[in-house]
Design a protein around this motif. Sequence first.
Motif, PDB file in Angstrom:
ATOM      1  N   UNK A 404       0.827  -1.200   0.000  1.00 42.20           N
ATOM      2  CA  UNK A 404       0.000   0.000   0.000  1.00 42.20           C
ATOM      3  C   UNK A 404       0.866   1.257   0.000  1.00 42.20           C
ATOM      4  N   UNK A 405       0.528   2.202  -0.879  1.00 40.58           N
ATOM      5  CA  UNK A 405       1.068   3.552  -0.802  1.00 40.58           C
ATOM      6  C   UNK A 405       0.365   4.310   0.312  1.00 40.58           C
ATOM      7  N   UNK A 406       1.000   5.342   0.848  1.00 45.19           N
ATOM      8  CA  UNK A 406       0.320   6.208   1.798  1.00 45.19           C
ATOM      9  C   UNK A 406      -0.793   6.958   1.071  1.00 45.19           C
ATOM     10  N   UNK A 407      -1.945   7.092   1.706  1.00 41.43           N
ATOM     11  CA  UNK A 407      -3.058   7.834   1.127  1.00 41.43           C
ATOM     12  C   UNK A 407      -3.996   8.241   2.250  1.00 41.43           C
ATOM     13  N   UNK A 408      -4.832   9.247   2.002  1.00 42.34           N
ATOM     14  CA  UNK A 408      -5.685   9.760   3.057  1.00 42.34           C
ATOM     15  C   UNK A 408      -6.779   8.774   3.466  1.00 42.34           C
ATOM     16  N   UNK A 409      -6.973   7.725   2.695  1.00 41.11           N
ATOM     17  CA  UNK A 409      -7.908   6.691   3.086  1.00 41.11           C
ATOM     18  C   UNK A 409      -7.443   5.909   4.308  1.00 41.11           C
ATOM     19  N   UNK A 410      -6.152   6.021   4.654  1.00 44.34           N
ATOM     20  CA  UNK A 410      -5.613   5.353   5.834  1.00 44.34           C
ATOM     21  C   UNK A 410      -5.763   6.208   7.094  1.00 44.34           C
ATOM     22  N   UNK A 411      -6.232   7.461   6.935  1.00 43.96           N
ATOM     23  CA  UNK A 411      -6.306   8.395   8.055  1.00 43.96           C
ATOM     24  C   UNK A 411      -7.682   8.337   8.711  1.00 43.96           C
ATOM     25  N   UNK A 412      -7.693   8.489  10.035  1.00 49.63           N
ATOM     26  CA  UNK A 412      -8.971   8.547  10.742  1.00 49.63           C
ATOM     27  C   UNK A 412      -9.682   9.842  10.385  1.00 49.63           C
ATOM     28  N   UNK A 413     -11.009   9.809  10.227  1.00 51.88           N
ATOM     29  CA  UNK A 413     -11.759  11.016   9.847  1.00 51.88           C
ATOM     30  C   UNK A 413     -11.601  12.127  10.879  1.00 51.88           C
ATOM     31  N   UNK A 414     -11.733  13.362  10.406  1.00 50.95           N
ATOM     32  CA  UNK A 414     -11.778  14.530  11.280  1.00 50.95           C
ATOM     33  C   UNK A 414     -13.242  14.898  11.466  1.00 50.95           C
ATOM     34  N   UNK A 415     -13.686  14.972  12.695  1.00 55.08           N
ATOM     35  CA  UNK A 415     -15.100  15.234  12.986  1.00 55.08           C
ATOM     36  C   UNK A 415     -15.552  16.584  12.432  1.00 55.08           C
ATOM     37  N   UNK A 416     -16.790  16.604  11.936  1.00 54.19           N
ATOM     38  CA  UNK A 416     -17.425  17.854  11.540  1.00 54.19           C
ATOM     39  C   UNK A 416     -17.116  18.328  10.140  1.00 54.19           C
ATOM     40  N   UNK A 417     -16.380  17.532   9.362  1.00 59.74           N
ATOM     41  CA  UNK A 417     -16.045  17.951   8.000  1.00 59.74           C
ATOM     42  C   UNK A 417     -16.934  17.238   6.995  1.00 59.74           C
ATOM     43  N   UNK A 418     -17.268  17.941   5.917  1.00 57.26           N
ATOM     44  CA  UNK A 418     -18.106  17.377   4.877  1.00 57.26           C
ATOM     45  C   UNK A 418     -17.354  16.297   4.106  1.00 57.26           C
ATOM     46  N   UNK A 419     -18.106  15.312   3.658  1.00 63.78           N
ATOM     47  CA  UNK A 419     -17.535  14.289   2.801  1.00 63.78           C
ATOM     48  C   UNK A 419     -17.647  14.693   1.342  1.00 63.78           C
ATOM     49  N   UNK A 420     -17.332  13.759   0.462  1.00 70.97           N
ATOM     50  CA  UNK A 420     -17.471  13.998  -0.968  1.00 70.97           C
ATOM     51  C   UNK A 420     -16.398  14.909  -1.534  1.00 70.97           C
ATOM     52  N   UNK A 421     -16.491  15.146  -2.836  1.00 73.02           N
ATOM     53  CA  UNK A 421     -15.473  15.917  -3.539  1.00 73.02           C
ATOM     54  C   UNK A 421     -15.451  17.373  -3.098  1.00 73.02           C
ATOM     55  N   UNK A 422     -16.615  17.943  -2.795  1.00 67.86           N
ATOM     56  CA  UNK A 422     -16.655  19.357  -2.433  1.00 67.86           C
ATOM     57  C   UNK A 422     -15.923  19.647  -1.127  1.00 67.86           C
ATOM     58  N   UNK A 423     -15.970  18.724  -0.222  1.00 64.29           N
ATOM     59  CA  UNK A 423     -15.314  18.939   1.059  1.00 64.29           C
ATOM     60  C   UNK A 423     -13.896  18.418   1.126  1.00 64.29           C
ATOM     61  N   UNK A 424     -13.381  17.916   0.003  1.00 66.59           N
ATOM     62  CA  UNK A 424     -12.092  17.238   0.025  1.00 66.59           C
ATOM     63  C   UNK A 424     -10.937  18.169   0.381  1.00 66.59           C
ATOM     64  N   UNK A 425     -10.911  19.386  -0.175  1.00 69.79           N
ATOM     65  CA  UNK A 425      -9.797  20.300   0.080  1.00 69.79           C
ATOM     66  C   UNK A 425      -9.699  20.610   1.573  1.00 69.79           C
ATOM     67  N   UNK A 426     -10.821  20.942   2.190  1.00 68.22           N
ATOM     68  CA  UNK A 426     -10.822  21.247   3.624  1.00 68.22           C
ATOM     69  C   UNK A 426     -10.475  20.014   4.447  1.00 68.22           C
ATOM     70  N   UNK A 427     -10.967  18.856   4.009  1.00 66.84           N
ATOM     71  CA  UNK A 427     -10.715  17.616   4.743  1.00 66.84           C
ATOM     72  C   UNK A 427      -9.231  17.260   4.715  1.00 66.84           C
ATOM     73  N   UNK A 428      -8.622  17.331   3.531  1.00 68.34           N
ATOM     74  CA  UNK A 428      -7.210  17.006   3.416  1.00 68.34           C
ATOM     75  C   UNK A 428      -6.349  17.998   4.199  1.00 68.34           C
ATOM     76  N   UNK A 429      -6.725  19.269   4.168  1.00 70.01           N
ATOM     77  CA  UNK A 429      -5.978  20.269   4.943  1.00 70.01           C
ATOM     78  C   UNK A 429      -6.102  19.970   6.437  1.00 70.01           C
ATOM     79  N   UNK A 430      -7.261  19.539   6.879  1.00 69.34           N
ATOM     80  CA  UNK A 430      -7.444  19.183   8.286  1.00 69.34           C
ATOM     81  C   UNK A 430      -6.587  17.969   8.656  1.00 69.34           C
ATOM     82  N   UNK A 431      -6.518  16.986   7.760  1.00 66.63           N
ATOM     83  CA  UNK A 431      -5.663  15.827   7.997  1.00 66.63           C
ATOM     84  C   UNK A 431      -4.204  16.262   8.184  1.00 66.63           C
ATOM     85  N   UNK A 432      -3.735  17.114   7.285  1.00 71.71           N
ATOM     86  CA  UNK A 432      -2.322  17.499   7.331  1.00 71.71           C
ATOM     87  C   UNK A 432      -2.026  18.393   8.531  1.00 71.71           C
TER      88      UNK A 432
END
Length: 450
Positions: A404-432
Amino acid sequence: MTQRLHIVGGGMAGSEAAWQAANMGVPVVLHEMRPKVETFAHRTGNLAEMVCSNSFRSDDDEQNAVGLLHWEMRQANGLIMRSAQTHRLPAGGALAVDRDAFSQTVTEALTAHPNIDISGEEITELPEDGQWIIATGPLTSDALGKAIAAETGAEALAFFDAIAPIVYADSIDMGKAWLQSRYDKGETEEERRAYINCPMDKAQYEAFIDALLAADKTVFHEGETASYFDGCLPIEVMAERGRETLRHGPMKPVGLTNPHQPDIKAHAVVQLRRDNALGTLYNIVGFQTKMKYGAQADVFKMIPGLENARFARLGGIHRNTFLNSPTLLDAQMRLRSKPHIRFAGQITGVEGYVESSAMGLAAGRMAAAQILGRPLADIPQDTAHGALIHHITGGAEAKTFQPMNVNFGLFRPVDGLKGGRRGRVARYKAYTDRAKAEWQGWLAAQEVPA
């Protein structure tokens, strides 16, 4: 006298592990059997030699998981990332390097380190005592592989890895090809022109696919089965999955404009990425192959711009061995049945130069801390390093475990963030953001008085 740490394998993981442990004050013996014992894929005896791509992939540490892994390794004074930055080549948003200069720099740094001794001895058995890290990568020797299989109670899993060809730049017809990074990505003009692009119309593409499917290919030995990692599929295997597969993969034509025919949209585009600082060598991106050598030259010369190409290296295929880590390793990457042995790198079931280096960094620090009598807390799961370690040491399903390559699918979700493509930028920034804070805290906790 401080106990020595023995590291087997001088690839990305072993080199990084040695560097990290030595910098913590632990004497290290790095065992690398090359060049005394050769492998199919390596060309030199240098440490951290790159045998497939020359890219560490995306360097974006806010929207890409591998870019975040880059950032974490830099924060930990990682040798692999430091050397990569020193020999960086233009590659748009990717971190690509001059492979020979890179490995030479890593070799010189480790050779010069006062806490590191390098041994050319081949290790053929699992040691019974001491502190060890096995980081032999995808080309573990037959003898050591058999010893590992005997200890784990089952044969190590295996798949096949394919290597892409490298072309001499002066043999490419720039009257047909052009320089451009996809979507003109890059901060400088050089970065925006980091790739050579070879366009195909529909007829050329269809003829190419026909030739690819018909070409002579490597035949596996009796009893071997081909189980490829999806991130490094041979182009023939992709083509066998459907005639349009390559157009939606390494030959996708999007984000590119042919200056020779600006009003004509290419049906498919083959990209070549610079492979050395001189710009004399280019590798064909995503063109790992199991075609026989004669067939490769014939098929690749069908690509517009490569009709007279000369190849510095043709593609190839080799066996790649890895452990079923979820059943064998604990959270500190130790072999459960022999906890004085840790594993690191691709043999643990991570895929890619960066991921392998990161597992070496973690294992080196963990082993050194244990030797020094101050065992480290487990790496936080919400970091990129931690997400990978959690995946390979228990988060993955053991029955279906694959590299497996590293990918955000291996990360635990951040509460309160939208799913789907529209919320992806904010979600990935929250992960990082979360990962960076956790990683800095973990590193800071290691700063104890001498």
